[in-house]
Design a protein around this motif. Sequence first.
Motif, mmCIF file in Angstrom:
data_model
loop_
_atom_site.group_PDB
_atom_site.id
_atom_site.type_symbol
_atom_site.label_atom_id
_atom_site.label_comp_id
_atom_site.label_asym_id
_atom_site.label_seq_id
_atom_site.Cartn_x
_atom_site.Cartn_y
_atom_site.Cartn_z
ATOM 1 N N GLY A 673 63.052 44.230 47.919
ATOM 2 C CA GLY A 673 62.889 45.408 48.983
ATOM 3 C C GLY A 673 62.103 46.563 48.313
ATOM 4 O O GLY A 673 61.636 46.695 47.412
ATOM 5 N N ALA A 674 62.235 47.679 49.387
ATOM 6 C CA ALA A 674 61.536 48.897 48.841
ATOM 7 C C ALA A 674 61.818 49.807 47.594
ATOM 8 O O ALA A 674 63.260 49.382 47.312
ATOM 9 C CB ALA A 674 61.213 50.068 50.088
ATOM 10 N N VAL A 675 60.990 50.430 46.910
ATOM 11 C CA VAL A 675 61.506 50.983 45.600
ATOM 12 C C VAL A 675 61.053 52.568 45.924
ATOM 13 O O VAL A 675 59.927 52.978 46.141
ATOM 14 C CB VAL A 675 60.702 50.499 44.426
ATOM 15 N N LYS A 676 62.082 53.313 45.699
ATOM 16 C CA LYS A 676 61.628 54.680 45.701
ATOM 17 C C LYS A 676 62.032 55.449 44.307
ATOM 18 O O LYS A 676 62.871 54.966 43.770
ATOM 19 C CB LYS A 676 62.577 55.507 46.706
ATOM 20 N N ASN A 677 61.173 56.565 43.823
ATOM 21 C CA ASN A 677 61.707 57.138 42.670
ATOM 22 C C ASN A 677 61.368 58.632 42.800
ATOM 23 O O ASN A 677 60.502 59.044 43.825
ATOM 24 C CB ASN A 677 60.798 56.414 41.508
ATOM 25 N N GLY A 678 62.028 59.383 41.742
ATOM 26 C CA GLY A 678 61.559 60.844 41.966
ATOM 27 C C GLY A 678 61.918 61.580 40.920
ATOM 28 O O GLY A 678 62.889 60.890 39.796
ATOM 29 N N TRP A 739 64.892 59.359 38.647
ATOM 30 C CA TRP A 739 65.522 58.337 39.331
ATOM 31 C C TRP A 739 64.538 57.176 39.858
ATOM 32 O O TRP A 739 63.527 57.794 40.239
ATOM 33 C CB TRP A 739 66.569 59.087 40.360
ATOM 34 N N GLU A 740 65.315 55.890 40.073
ATOM 35 C CA GLU A 740 64.756 54.998 40.712
ATOM 36 C C GLU A 740 65.652 54.331 41.675
ATOM 37 O O GLU A 740 66.567 53.855 41.041
ATOM 38 C CB GLU A 740 63.893 53.982 39.837
ATOM 39 N N ALA A 741 65.394 53.917 42.973
ATOM 40 C CA ALA A 741 66.108 53.390 43.666
ATOM 41 C C ALA A 741 65.641 52.047 44.506
ATOM 42 O O ALA A 741 64.428 52.321 44.990
ATOM 43 C CB ALA A 741 66.803 54.468 44.822
ATOM 44 N N LYS A 742 66.142 50.930 44.678
ATOM 45 C CA LYS A 742 65.524 49.806 45.099
ATOM 46 C C LYS A 742 66.596 49.111 46.145
ATOM 47 O O LYS A 742 67.660 49.444 46.159
ATOM 48 C CB LYS A 742 65.669 48.480 44.135
ATOM 49 N N ALA A 743 65.930 48.779 47.415
ATOM 50 C CA ALA A 743 66.340 48.419 48.431
ATOM 51 C C ALA A 743 67.271 47.134 48.280
ATOM 52 O O ALA A 743 66.707 46.199 47.395
ATOM 53 C CB ALA A 743 65.690 48.299 49.668
#
Length: 743
Positions: A673-678, A739-743
């Motif tokens: 899935g998509a990966v977001k980080n910040g 932080w990093e978040a994956k769908a």
Amino acid sequence: MSNEKMGQRAEISTVQDRPQEPGVQVSRRKLLTAMGMAGAAIAAGSMLPGPSAAFGKGEQSVGGSVYDGPDGRSIWPELRTAGLIVTTTVAELRAHTRPDSRLLYFVRDEGQEGHFAYDPADTTSADNTGTILAAASGARFKRLMADDSVDVRWFGAKGDGTTDDTAAIRLAIGYVSAAFPQGGILYFPNGKYRVTDGFSLTGQKVSFLGAQAEIFLDNTSDTVTVLSFLGCSDFFVESLKISSSKTSKLHSKQAFGIYLKDSGKFRLSKLDISYRTDAIHIHFCDNFTLEGNDVYFLGEEGIRIGGSRNWRVANNRIHHHNGDGILLKHAGNPEGMYNGEIIGNFLYDGVNTFGLTSTIGGGVTSNEEVSGTAERNIHNLVISGNTFKNLRYGIGLSSVTNFTISGNTIQHVKMAGIRMDNSTVNNPSRNPGGESSITGNTVEDVTAGEGIQFMTNQAVVDKVAITGNHVRRVMHAVSHYPGIAASNASVSGNMVSECKVLLQASNCTISGNRFQQGGFPASELASNAIKLFETFVFTGNTFEDVSGHIGIGKGAGMMTGNSFKTGSSLCAILFRNDPIGNVYMLNNSYDCPNIAEKIAYEPAVTPKGKGKLSGDFTLGSAIQRYDTAIPAAGAYSPMSVIWNKDVGRGKPLGYVCIEGGEPGTWAPFGYIGAVKNGTATIHANADSVYIEHNLGVVPSYVSPTPLGNTGHIWVTDMTATHFTVRCSQIPAADTPILWEAKA
């Protein structure tokens, strides 16, 4: 002095002019001494010339060839004019009353030509027509002979196709046998020698040599054999034709052309044998050669060899026969049968016209049909470079060890191209066969049997290499006969095409073969163009078919590095039953319409059976395979992996066994899935921070990393838009959080 006497004196002086005692006429013995026996024999025409045109029909007579040159002039006038040679006949010699030991008597009777000398010391020898003539006076005239060759016509054989030559030939055989105990030759000049019975030799060393000669058996008995050799050795039969007036109902009779038993060191060559049950029937013999013979119109076998050793059958033609072309039998020999070669023969056009109407004649076969032990096997057999066409079968063997079948061409046969037949009929003891190779053969157009079959449920068959053969067009409208069928064998480098079933193999290593175009017209569960059973290694092969697939029944093994291309709407590989063990798949190439179902299962396959299919590699006892979910049954070890066939956004790449068992405990890994980080900040004197990730789905994976002393941190309040990071120790100053978040 008369003119006649003057001429005689002039001729005598011709001889006397040669170096010798002056004024002394040359005697017969002095002339022979001066010329040497060989020279005198040639000059006198007494040396048997072997298969020469001088004995042929329509050729110059022996007397003419001796005394007259091509222009009709005398070659040896001094022999005649010196009074050393008298021209006569057999009848005249027998009527002779005043024999002279100083003279040679040339017999001019056709076929009995030759030189005789009067032996005054012999008054008792029997007249045998050929070499001894007894005169009315009691004198014995004896033929001068230069070697151990005897013309059968000397003893009264005519060779005219009408006269019964049986007695004359029997007399000639008796003479050669007695006169030459170390081996003599009975010569048959050009002609047709009609006989009414056969000839049997026991222990003699008599060879038969022909020159366009035929022995014609004018006898319709079912039990007469033309030539029988019992306990004979050191002889040959060459360049003879053997035929018979019996031309029908030859099957299952005892009317042979040549029968040999307990004999050795012989050669049968350049023979023409027809209208017999077996052309050549051999029993308990050794050290022999059959070469260059033409045998045909036979009720049963062209060549039958039983219980024999150290033999060679080469370059023969066997055709229009009702039985086996070449039959090998252990013949009850407790020591078996050893060291045979069948090389360069041409077997073709079997028939069913001599009493066995249910089938036509076949190729090369071995069988026993009596109970025994493995010692009765045929050992060390070579069948190479032969051609088989239009027969019941090509090569059918039973109970054979250490054999090579190589370079044969087999075309247009019914039952089988090459077959190991261990049926209870042909091998009642079920003796094993193997330790052999089937290499470089071509098998084409088999209508009701296998192309190459080395597979049996009757006896152990193993240690066989089936290599480099070309098999095609093995087709039957109903039955599924395979191009190659093998068990306990190595099958490599073969090309198999246009066969109903391309391959059927059990406990085999199958490598580097090319399988093309099975015979199934439609894609269905039964369209198994290749059938694999029990354990197998299937590697480096090419499989191309329009409708068929590879069927695995109760198998276990490895399929690696193969290329599968099929038009089957079902699959490339079909599991027909639960595997008996794991089946490993590694680096195979698939090209089929139903690419999602490269591997399919019949309804009989259980979840536990499916669980034994492993993909690509193993790690210890761990397996890898493809599926859509974790297994519901089956025993698995830790680190086993199920790769997800239903991959997609938010779904795991697969599942890993984290605790072994039946089916064990599994956990997903590798979500897609998509990966977001910040970066976010936990402010001083705060214990959490609210973070918006905007993935649109609840994250499957969130990883916060503090850049300061926050104690233990964790994630709460996870939604499709945000989550909260909390800490166990309130920081004294603002602390960044990566932080990093994956769908």
